[in-house]
Each structure stands twice: as structure tokens, then as C-alpha cells.
Design an enzyme around this catalytic site. Structure first.
Site, short mmCIF file in Angstrom:
data_model
loop_
_atom_site.label_atom_id
_atom_site.label_comp_id
_atom_site.label_asym_id
_atom_site.label_seq_id
_atom_site.Cartn_x
_atom_site.Cartn_y
_atom_site.Cartn_z
N ILE A 45 -12.24 27.53 13.50
CA ILE A 45 -11.25 28.65 13.69
C ILE A 45 -12.24 29.70 14.24
CG2 ILE A 45 -9.53 30.25 12.61
CD1 ILE A 45 -9.41 28.26 10.39
N GLU A 57 -15.76 21.69 9.04
CA GLU A 57 -16.59 21.08 7.98
C GLU A 57 -16.25 21.98 6.68
OE1 GLU A 57 -19.18 19.86 11.67
OE2 GLU A 57 -17.87 21.63 10.84
N CYS A 88 -23.11 21.78 11.96
CA CYS A 88 -24.45 22.69 11.83
C CYS A 88 -25.22 22.87 10.65
CB CYS A 88 -23.62 24.02 12.29
SG CYS A 88 -22.90 24.87 11.08
#
Length: 129
Positions: A45, A57, A88
């Protein structure tokens, strides 16, 4: 707990379609599997203030935590049309707080999958110790 890698990838791909990514146009979906077999999904988002964007995630993890879950076994991530899209560094650290032995699976539905343990992706996490 056993789970089907392709089913988890398919759930992440469905979650990806719900993403809000008007800036990067790079949609990501995630599906987090608990030890009990329940699956929580998340999508990225974005926000005009880029630092306020949240990754798929963490959305999946935070939904699971809010539902009272604390024991996770696998996470599938599907990003754009890339063959592999691993979490990430920020997501790796947040996931490691709850599941350092988490299996991370990435790829596209119907394609070869890439699998790593979270501790391989982030070997030296911050901890309470």
C-alpha cells in the site's frame, strides 16, 4: 505442518491484485502461513509520502499478529511479473522478530519457485539479546 508451495504462491498472487501502487506501479502480494495452517494475506500500500508506504509482507504479518497468531512457518511473495521477489530488509527484520526459521518462497504461479530460510536472507538480526 505441511503446506503446498504453489497454493501459497497462488494466494500471494491473488493478494497482489489488491495492491495500491499508483506511484511505483509494482504490485506485491504476500501470503503468510501459520503453524496451524491458516493463511493471512497482504498487499503493498503506497503513499505519496513514500516513507509511509507499507510492504505486502508486513501487512500479512500485522494482520496475523492482530488476530492473535504468533507461530509462522512459511511466507510466499509475488511481485510484479518478476521470477523472484524476496522481502526487503525492513520486512526481513520484522518477520525475524516472530519467525527466524520462516521459509520464504517466491516466484510466479505455475513457474519454478525460489526458496530460502529467513535466517539465510538476514543472518544477523536485531534481537532483545
Amino acid at each position: 505442518m505441511t503446506y503446498n508451495h504453489q497454493e501459497l504462491i497462488a494466494a500471494a498472487a491473488r493478494a497482489k491484485e489488491k495492491a495500491y501502487a499508483p506511484y511505483s506501479r509494482f504490485k506485491v502480494g504476500a501470503a503468510l502461513c501459520t503453524a496451524g495452517g491458516k493463511i493471512y494475506i497482504g498487499c503493498n500500500i503506497e503513499n505519496a509520502s513514500y516513507s509511509l508506504t507499507i510492504c505486502a509482507e508486513r501487512v500479512a504479518l500485522f494482520q496475523a499478529i492482530a488476530a492473535g497468531e504468533r507461530d509462522f512457518v512459511a511466507l510466499a511473495v509475488v511481485g510484479g511479473d518478476q521470477a523472484a521477489c524476496f522481502p526487503c530488509g525492513a520486512c526481513r527484520q520484522v518477520l525475524a522478530e516472530f519467525a527466524p526459521e520462516l521459509e520464504v518462497i517466491t516466484g510466479q504461479p505455475g513457474s519454478p519457485l525460489y526458496r530460502r530460510l529467513l535466517r539465510e536472507l538476514l543472518p544477523d538480526t536485531f534481537t532483545l539479546k
